[in-house]
Design a protein around this motif. Structure first.
Motif, PDB file in Angstrom:
ATOM      1  N   SER A  23      46.426 -46.673 -50.435  1.00 32.70           N
ATOM      2  CA  SER A  23      45.558 -47.496 -49.597  1.00 32.70           C
ATOM      3  C   SER A  23      46.305 -48.030 -48.377  1.00 32.70           C
ATOM      4  N   ASP A  24      47.543 -48.462 -48.602  1.00 33.18           N
ATOM      5  CA  ASP A  24      48.364 -48.964 -47.491  1.00 33.18           C
ATOM      6  C   ASP A  24      48.662 -47.849 -46.484  1.00 33.18           C
ATOM      7  N   SER A  25      48.992 -46.653 -47.014  1.00 33.68           N
ATOM      8  CA  SER A  25      49.281 -45.521 -46.129  1.00 33.68           C
ATOM      9  C   SER A  25      48.044 -45.123 -45.336  1.00 33.68           C
ATOM     10  N   PHE A  26      46.908 -45.118 -46.009  1.00 30.74           N
ATOM     11  CA  PHE A  26      45.655 -44.760 -45.347  1.00 30.74           C
ATOM     12  C   PHE A  26      45.366 -45.752 -44.217  1.00 30.74           C
ATOM     13  N   ALA A  27      45.521 -47.036 -44.524  1.00 30.91           N
ATOM     14  CA  ALA A  27      45.222 -48.064 -43.522  1.00 30.91           C
ATOM     15  C   ALA A  27      46.160 -47.969 -42.329  1.00 30.91           C
ATOM     16  N   SER A  28      47.455 -47.796 -42.605  1.00 29.70           N
ATOM     17  CA  SER A  28      48.421 -47.738 -41.500  1.00 29.70           C
ATOM     18  C   SER A  28      48.227 -46.468 -40.668  1.00 29.70           C
ATOM     19  N   GLN A  30      45.364 -44.768 -40.334  1.00 29.92           N
ATOM     20  CA  GLN A  30      44.123 -44.928 -39.585  1.00 29.92           C
ATOM     21  C   GLN A  30      44.324 -45.854 -38.392  1.00 29.92           C
ATOM     22  N   ALA A  31      45.086 -46.924 -38.613  1.00 25.08           N
ATOM     23  CA  ALA A  31      45.349 -47.873 -37.527  1.00 25.08           C
ATOM     24  C   ALA A  31      46.128 -47.199 -36.401  1.00 25.08           C
ATOM     25  N   ALA A  32      47.152 -46.424 -36.761  1.00 25.37           N
ATOM     26  CA  ALA A  32      47.950 -45.740 -35.748  1.00 25.37           C
ATOM     27  C   ALA A  32      47.101 -44.731 -34.982  1.00 25.37           C
ATOM     28  N   ALA A  33      46.220 -44.007 -35.718  1.00 28.67           N
ATOM     29  CA  ALA A  33      45.351 -43.028 -35.059  1.00 28.67           C
ATOM     30  C   ALA A  33      44.376 -43.722 -34.110  1.00 28.67           C
ATOM     31  N   ASP A  34      43.847 -44.869 -34.545  1.00 29.90           N
ATOM     32  CA  ASP A  34      42.919 -45.619 -33.680  1.00 29.90           C
ATOM     33  C   ASP A  34      43.620 -46.111 -32.421  1.00 29.90           C
ATOM     34  N   CYS A  68      53.687 -42.985 -27.755  1.00 30.00           N
ATOM     35  CA  CYS A  68      54.766 -42.386 -28.546  1.00 30.00           C
ATOM     36  C   CYS A  68      55.225 -43.308 -29.674  1.00 30.00           C
ATOM     37  N   ARG A  69      55.171 -44.595 -29.414  1.00 25.91           N
ATOM     38  CA  ARG A  69      55.539 -45.543 -30.466  1.00 25.91           C
ATOM     39  C   ARG A  69      54.494 -45.552 -31.582  1.00 25.91           C
ATOM     40  N   ALA A  70      53.236 -45.417 -31.201  1.00 27.67           N
ATOM     41  CA  ALA A  70      52.159 -45.407 -32.206  1.00 27.67           C
ATOM     42  C   ALA A  70      52.230 -44.151 -33.060  1.00 27.67           C
ATOM     43  N   VAL A  71      52.434 -42.996 -32.398  1.00 26.37           N
ATOM     44  CA  VAL A  71      52.533 -41.720 -33.122  1.00 26.37           C
ATOM     45  C   VAL A  71      53.748 -40.981 -32.569  1.00 26.37           C
ATOM     46  N   PRO A  72      54.932 -41.201 -33.142  1.00 25.99           N
ATOM     47  CA  PRO A  72      56.155 -40.581 -32.612  1.00 25.99           C
ATOM     48  C   PRO A  72      56.086 -39.058 -32.527  1.00 25.99           C
ATOM     49  N   GLU A  73      55.265 -38.448 -33.384  1.00 28.29           N
ATOM     50  CA  GLU A  73      55.167 -36.983 -33.375  1.00 28.29           C
ATOM     51  C   GLU A  73      54.610 -36.443 -32.056  1.00 28.29           C
ATOM     52  N   GLU A 101      45.669 -35.929 -40.260  1.00 33.40           N
ATOM     53  CA  GLU A 101      45.333 -35.124 -41.441  1.00 33.40           C
ATOM     54  C   GLU A 101      46.568 -34.874 -42.290  1.00 33.40           C
ATOM     55  N   ASN A 102      47.670 -34.559 -41.636  1.00 34.32           N
ATOM     56  CA  ASN A 102      48.902 -34.275 -42.361  1.00 34.32           C
ATOM     57  C   ASN A 102      49.436 -35.530 -43.058  1.00 34.32           C
ATOM     58  N   ALA A 103      49.385 -36.657 -42.355  1.00 35.13           N
ATOM     59  CA  ALA A 103      49.874 -37.913 -42.939  1.00 35.13           C
ATOM     60  C   ALA A 103      49.046 -38.294 -44.159  1.00 35.13           C
ATOM     61  N   LEU A 104      47.727 -38.133 -44.062  1.00 30.69           N
ATOM     62  CA  LEU A 104      46.858 -38.458 -45.193  1.00 30.69           C
ATOM     63  C   LEU A 104      47.064 -37.473 -46.337  1.00 30.69           C
ATOM     64  N   ALA A 105      47.293 -36.200 -46.015  1.00 27.54           N
ATOM     65  CA  ALA A 105      47.561 -35.204 -47.051  1.00 27.54           C
ATOM     66  C   ALA A 105      48.848 -35.546 -47.800  1.00 27.54           C
TER      67      ALA A 105
END
Length: 295
Positions: A23-28, A30-34, A68-73, A101-105
């Motif tokens: 749940s924590d991973s999903f939230a973080s 989703q937040a980063a993606a948003d 880049c800070r939000a999504v370093p990839e 998708e990869n992070a959630l997987a």
């Protein structure tokens, strides 16, 4: 009983911890993606970097840095110094979606691995409890069988003593009355030793019976934990299969996610194989346990 069912309670806690971590991973994620989506929208609104004023270009580069800070990839696509994006904002959106998708997987994979470990631990605890229950039953049966042999021997001695006492009393017609206990005291000193052995065997049989009761209760708890844990893991696998099927239409990100699921499945099979080997080892030891109480 609490000690014998500790694994069952730990299984539930482990699954709850896995749920929270997911749940924590999903939230973080989703937040980063948003946040990334917000920055990409801003970049699109600002338009072509080279048509901006110096001040606006600075803001554009700052937005790229924040992205880049939000999504370093995404940094492999971005040149923050020159304000350029390889493939443009569409590439950023595609890669952000792929990253999400990869992070959630991966989060689902970690959750499945935690579930698998919890299920294996529960099944091993139930198997070990079952082995201990069988050993306790054998122990109880051994003590009761040995006690039965001694009771038979004592009854034979007492019956013989009663017959002798009756014959004696018939001959002397009450002038010299004796009882079976008198005959036993005079002719069968081993009777007292047998009585002591019987009391000890009865005590040991009662202790073994208590162990049987405890292990039976513990086995019920542990087996229930196994059923519930397997059901929960099956539910999660079904959800993951559905997610995997839907995500397969999104391309490369899901290929990597599917590979993660395959690895989880292999890990589950490996863990179960380890558990089965452990159970087989316990059963292999059972004759030795039986032998310890048959001496």
């Amino acid at each position: 009983l609490r000690e014998l069912t500790a694994a069952a309670h730990e299984t539930e806690k482990a699954m709850q911890a896995a749920d929270k971590a997911y749940s924590d991973s999903f939230a973080s994620t989703q937040a980063a993606a948003d946040v990334a989506g917000h920055y990409i929208d801003k970049l699109e609104q600002m338009g072509d970097y080279y048509e901006l004023s110096a001040e606006q270009q600075g803001e554009y580069r700052n937005t790229l840095e924040l992205l880049c800070r939000a999504v370093p990839e995404l940094s492999t696509l971005i040149d923050t110094q020159n304000g350029t994006i390889e493939g443009g904002t569409e590439a950023l959106r595609r890669n952000t979606e792929a990253w999400q998708e990869n992070a959630l997987a991966q989060a689902r994979q970690r959750r499945l691995e935690s579930y698998t470990e919890a299920v294996v631990d529960a099944e091993m605890a139930a198997a070990e409890t079952s082995i201990n229950l069988t050993a306790a039953r054998d122990e109880q049966q051994t003590y009761e069988s040995r006690a039965a042999v001694i009771r038979t021997e004592m009854r034979q001695i007492y019956s013989s003593a009663e017959r002798k006492a009756s014959e004696h009393n018939t001959i002397y017609r009450g002038t010299d009355v004796i009882y079976a206990e008198d005959i036993i005291a005079a002719e069968n000193p081993e009777y007292a030793e047998l009585a002591d052995k019987l009391r000890e065997l009865e005590r040991q049989a009662a202790a073994a019976e208590n162990k049987v009761k405890r292990y039976t209760e513990a086995l019920n708890v542990n087996q229930t934990a196994v059923v519930e844990a397997n059901a929960k893991m099956d539910e999660m696998k079904a959800v993951m299969d559905n997610l995997g099927t839907a995500a397969a239409e999104t391309g490369a990100a899901v290929v990597e996610g599917a590979a993660g699921l395959d690895q989880s499945a292999q890990a589950a099979e490996s863990a179960k194989a380890t558990m089965q080997a452990y159970i087989d080892g316990l059963y292999a030891m059972l004759p030795q346990v039986k032998g310890a109480f048959s001496v």
